[in-house]
Design an enzyme around this catalytic site. Structure first.
Site, PDB file in Angstrom:
ATOM      1  N   HIS A 130     -23.756  26.981 -28.438  1.00 12.69           N
ATOM      2  CA  HIS A 130     -24.009  27.666 -29.706  1.00 12.69           C
ATOM      3  C   HIS A 130     -25.272  27.158 -30.376  1.00 12.69           C
ATOM      4  CE1 HIS A 130     -19.698  29.221 -30.522  1.00 12.69           C
ATOM      5  NE2 HIS A 130     -20.409  30.020 -29.767  1.00 12.69           N
ATOM      6  N   CYS A 175     -25.301  39.508 -10.601  1.00 11.73           N
ATOM      7  CA  CYS A 175     -25.074  38.918 -11.930  1.00 11.73           C
ATOM      8  C   CYS A 175     -25.156  37.394 -11.932  1.00 11.73           C
ATOM      9  CB  CYS A 175     -23.746  39.386 -12.507  1.00 11.73           C
ATOM     10  SG  CYS A 175     -22.319  38.868 -11.548  1.00 11.73           S
TER      11      CYS A 175
HETATM   12  C1  PEP Z   1     -21.249  33.877 -10.083  1.00  9.07           C
HETATM   13  O1  PEP Z   1     -20.488  33.177  -9.423  1.00  9.07           O
HETATM   14  O2  PEP Z   1     -22.391  34.202  -9.707  1.00  9.07           O
HETATM   15  C2  PEP Z   1     -20.844  34.372 -11.411  1.00  9.07           C
HETATM   16  C3  PEP Z   1     -21.597  35.202 -12.088  1.00  9.07           C
HETATM   17  O3  PEP Z   1     -19.684  33.892 -11.904  1.00  9.07           O
HETATM   18  P1  PEP Z   1     -19.546  32.478 -12.674  1.00  9.07           P
HETATM   19  O4  PEP Z   1     -20.916  31.911 -12.831  1.00  9.07           O
HETATM   20  O5  PEP Z   1     -18.879  32.799 -13.966  1.00  9.07           O
HETATM   21  O6  PEP Z   1     -18.672  31.721 -11.737  1.00  9.07           O
END
Ligand code: PEP
Ligand code: MG
Length: 753
Positions: free
Chosen positions: A367, A680
């Site tokens: 934060h 992602c």
């Molecule tokens: C990942 O594993 O790339 C992902 C986006 O999930 P996290 O980072 O939350 O494990």
């Protein structure tokens, strides 16, 4: 159950009267270990105290050989006692001699004791000693016993602080400041450069009284202080800087939510009932929170729990009647130096003079980082040994781009600082100017840039960055900070707010990724050798389907009359995904049965973060509406390389040919099947990696909000056709990485990295 667990007050009172009684300090300490051993039904109780900061000396023992007292000395990090001091955390072992860090000291005769429980003795956040109990029979001490020993250690800390046992000068660390210019390395948290004189933020509070004389009076002190703290936060939200809303207002709103957390208050009340003063009770609960935090490896979640730390310090100050504000302290351009800093604490400073922040801890998703970014203040974190290298008042230049803090900088550094400042202003202006423009390459290829989020506080970034939606909403955080399982209506509220804030833009919710390194308080688990590959995410969900059903129910309620995007984490085989889908179908049927409004459409996706799934791509694409590649996990399994092990951080490069050809294959299959695929993981947020990914065919990236500007800028300077051929011709090479080649390519083709 041992006596102390049911009667903690009596034990505390007894210890307190021993310590306050007559006799030499050493005699009193000897009596203290006897009382503790008796009450804990332990054969051994020992107290080690820190000398000159880094050596732990056995000061008193009941059960070990007497001649070892003042003779046995261990460095911090040496042996089990040294390990407790190093980590600042309890250590509970049923077979201590088998622990790899066990260091046998013959003079103590401790080899016959199998079980070991050690807790740190903490004073203003620093380890000043270690309190240990041992038993001959192998057993794991119960959580109540660990808690009791921690409470006792607070009382011992009071005795240590008096300076009767160890000279007070030994309790304060020496400054390693040399007067020479030095460069400290850290992690860039909030972009930019800034310079000023070092100002030490002092969040630490001193607790001088731990044992309550009158429990009712302590309860009143606690309740009054909680009310006052809330009032202060309300006033802070009225601050003119926050009048127009925005990201940092949202952060403080969430922070205020924490201040009303019932579980937190209950724990503090319980601690008062166990015989502690109000301030010691707050501190005790804070120590427990820190323990929880230490077990969580995900920095994002860690930092959010650490907000409680910030509130606890504020609360202790109020209890002790300290109402001083830091605001008045800054009178010239300043760089704030601290171990850690809370978001509200940052708001206490005068932003006119606050030019940069350097922290020993901190993470990119905390934060305080979000607030610093919103305020445009440069910040770096994870600077090891920071507080010993800087003196208050010394000049410091902070450059986030390089992750450096220059202490007592030389003239050439000051010159380059000025040049950097200019560059920073230009870049920020460029990102802002491109915010509403499409992320489109020079040859007309449109890339969709989405952002990752996890809490309501992240949502304002949608507007401020111009992201086209949320490609990954990590739902686990709400569960991590809650003292009990969030109810369906509480979950629904968070999801509905996210959908509402996004408006026409999509929000992709990922179901719970708990377990592993993201423990939740209401789901007890065994210790695991490899938590990342353990009982986590969808594995827990399928073994405890009620958890998943309630979450899906909340998501369906929240998306009534809208489109719901939901995806499942850590899927290792198509069969698992099918089981998730059938649970989702049950919930859809339930909606119908109770005549509740359903979403207009439910799009089901899946995370690709376990390599096995890549060998079922043909089946997978038939089962999903979309796919999201989670490279953070996928790559640690791909290389068999723990993502949180700092020793391995730079071992393999994600721009290695096998990675790129692997991702290329996945993307091709998705395109052929017409299944939208997003990446992602963190890699998508770094311009050079993002450049390689779009060349492999990826058209959708979900990245952290701060990466949207730099990645968009790179895309808008890119001619994709030329790059595609270059990357695909290099993905079958035998090189360790093609990073350098890509950097040269970018340079030759004026791509803005
Ligand atoms: C990942 O594993 O790339 C992902 C986006 O999930 P996290 O980072 O939350 O494990
Ligand atoms: Mg993951």
């Amino acid at each position: 159950m041992p006596d102390h667990v049911s009667q903690p007050r009596l034990l505390l009172r007894r210890l307190h009267s021993v310590m306050a009684g007559s006799g030499k300090p050493q005699d009193r300490l000897d009596r203290v270990v006897r009382v503790i051993a008796q009450n804990m039904v332990a054969e051994v109780c020992s107290i080690y105290l820190a000398r000159a900061g880094s050596v732990l000396e056995l000061f008193a023992t009941e059960g070990l050989k007497e001649e070892a007292v003042h003779l046995t000395r261990l460095s911090v990090g040496e042996g089990l006692v040294g390990l407790v001091a190093e980590r600042g955390l309890p250590l509970n072992l049923s077979e201590a001699p088998q622990h790899p860090r066990f260091a046998y000291r013959p003079e103590t005769g401790e080899d016959i004791y199998h079980s070991f429980l050690g807790v740190p003795i903490l004073r203003t956040g620093r380890v000043v000693g270690v309190l240990v109990v041992q038993n001959v029979a192998p057993r794991r001490y119960k959580p109540e016993e660990v808690e009791a020993l921690q409470t006792i250690s607070m009382v011992i800390a009071e005795l240590v602080a008096s300076g009767e046992l160890v000279d007070k000068r030994e309790l304060t660390e020496d400054s390693g400041s040399t007067g020479e210019p030095i460069t400290l390395d850290g992690l860039a948290l909030a972009g930019g450069v800034g310079a000023g004189v070092a100002v030490f933020h002092q969040p630490q509070v001193r607790i001088t009284r731990t044992v309550a004389d009158d429990i009712d009076e302590e309860r009143t002190r606690l309740e009054d202080a909680i009310a006052e703290m809330r009032l202060q936060l309300e006033q802070m939200l009225e601050h003119p800087d926050l009048a127009h809303g925005g990201e940092h207002r949202e952060v403080l709103e969430t922070y205020r939510m924490f201040a009303y957390d019932q579980g937190w208050q209950e724990k503090m009340r319980d601690a008062v009932m166990s015989g502690l003063t109000a301030e010691a009770a707050v501190d005790r609960v804070q120590q427990e929170n820190r323990m929880r935090m230490a077990k969580i490896r995900d920095p994002y979640l860690r930092e959010r729990i650490s907000d409680f730390d910030d509130l606890a310090v504020r609360l202790i100050r109020i209890i002790q009647g300290d109402t001083s504000s830091h605001r008045a302290k800054l009178t010239e351009d300043s760089v704030l130096v601290a171990r850690t800093l809370g978001p509200a604490e940052l708001m206490d400073y005068d932003r006119k003079y606050l030019k940069a922040i350097v922290l020993e801890e901190g993470s990119s998703t905390s934060h305080v980082t979000i607030i610093a970014r919103a305020m445009g203040i440069a910040m770096i974190g994870r600077v090891t040994g920071l507080l010993t290298h800087v003196e208050p008042g010394e000049p410091v230049v902070v450059d986030s781009a390089s992750g450096h803090a220059y202490v007592r900088p030389a003239d050439d550094v000051l010159e380059s600082y000025k040049a950097n400042l200019k560059l920073q202003e230009q870049l920020l202006a460029e990102y802002a100017a491109e915010r509403d423009l499409a992320a489109e390459t020079l040859d007309g290829e449109k890339i969709t840039l989405l952002m990752n989020a996890g809490l309501l506080v992240d949502l304002p970034s949608l507007d401020s960055t111009g992201a086209e939606g949320i490609g990954l909403f990590r739902t686990e955080f709400q569960f991590m900070v809650a003292p009990a399982l969030p109810r369906v209506d509480e979950q629904t509220r968070v999801y509905a707010a996210a959908i509402e804030a996004a408006g026409d833009r999509p929000v992709v919710f990922r179901t719970l990724d708990i377990g592993g390194d993201k423990p939740v308080p209401f789901l007890p688990r065994d210790e695991e050798e490899n938590p990342a590959m353990g009982w986590r995410a969808i594995r827990i969900a399928l073994d405890r389907p009620a958890l998943l059903r309630y979450q899906l129910r909340a998501l369906l309620y929240a998306a009534a009359g809208r489109t719901l995007h939901v995806m499942f984490p850590m899927i290792a085989e198509v069969a698992e995904l099918k089981r998730c889908k059938s649970i989702l179908n049950k919930e859809l049927l339930r909606l119908k049965k109770y005549d509740k409004e359903p979403p207009t459409e439910v799009k089901v996706g899946c995370m690709l973060e376990v390599p096995s799934l890549a060998w079922q791509m043909d089946l997978l694409v038939k089962e999903v509406d979309f796919l999201s590649i989670g490279t953070n996990d996928l790559m640690q399994f791909f290389f068999a390389c723990d993502r949180s092990n700092p020793r391995l951080a730079n071992r393999y490069d994600l721009l290695a040919p096998p990675v790129l050809s692997f991702l290329h294959g996945i993307v091709q299959t998705c395109h052929k099947a017409g299944v939208p695929v997003t990446l992602c993981g963190e890699m998508g947020g770094r311009p050079i990696e993002a450049m390689a990914l779009v060349a492999l065919g990826l058209r959708r990236l979900s990245i952290s909000p701060t990466s949207v500007g730099p990645v968009k800028r790179m895309i808008r300077s890119l001619n994709l056709k030329a790059l595609e051929g270059f990357v695909t011709s290099n993905i079958s090479s035998a090189e360790h990485s093609i990073r350098d080649k890509l950097i040269h390519f970018a340079r030759d083709h004026d791509i803005k990295l």
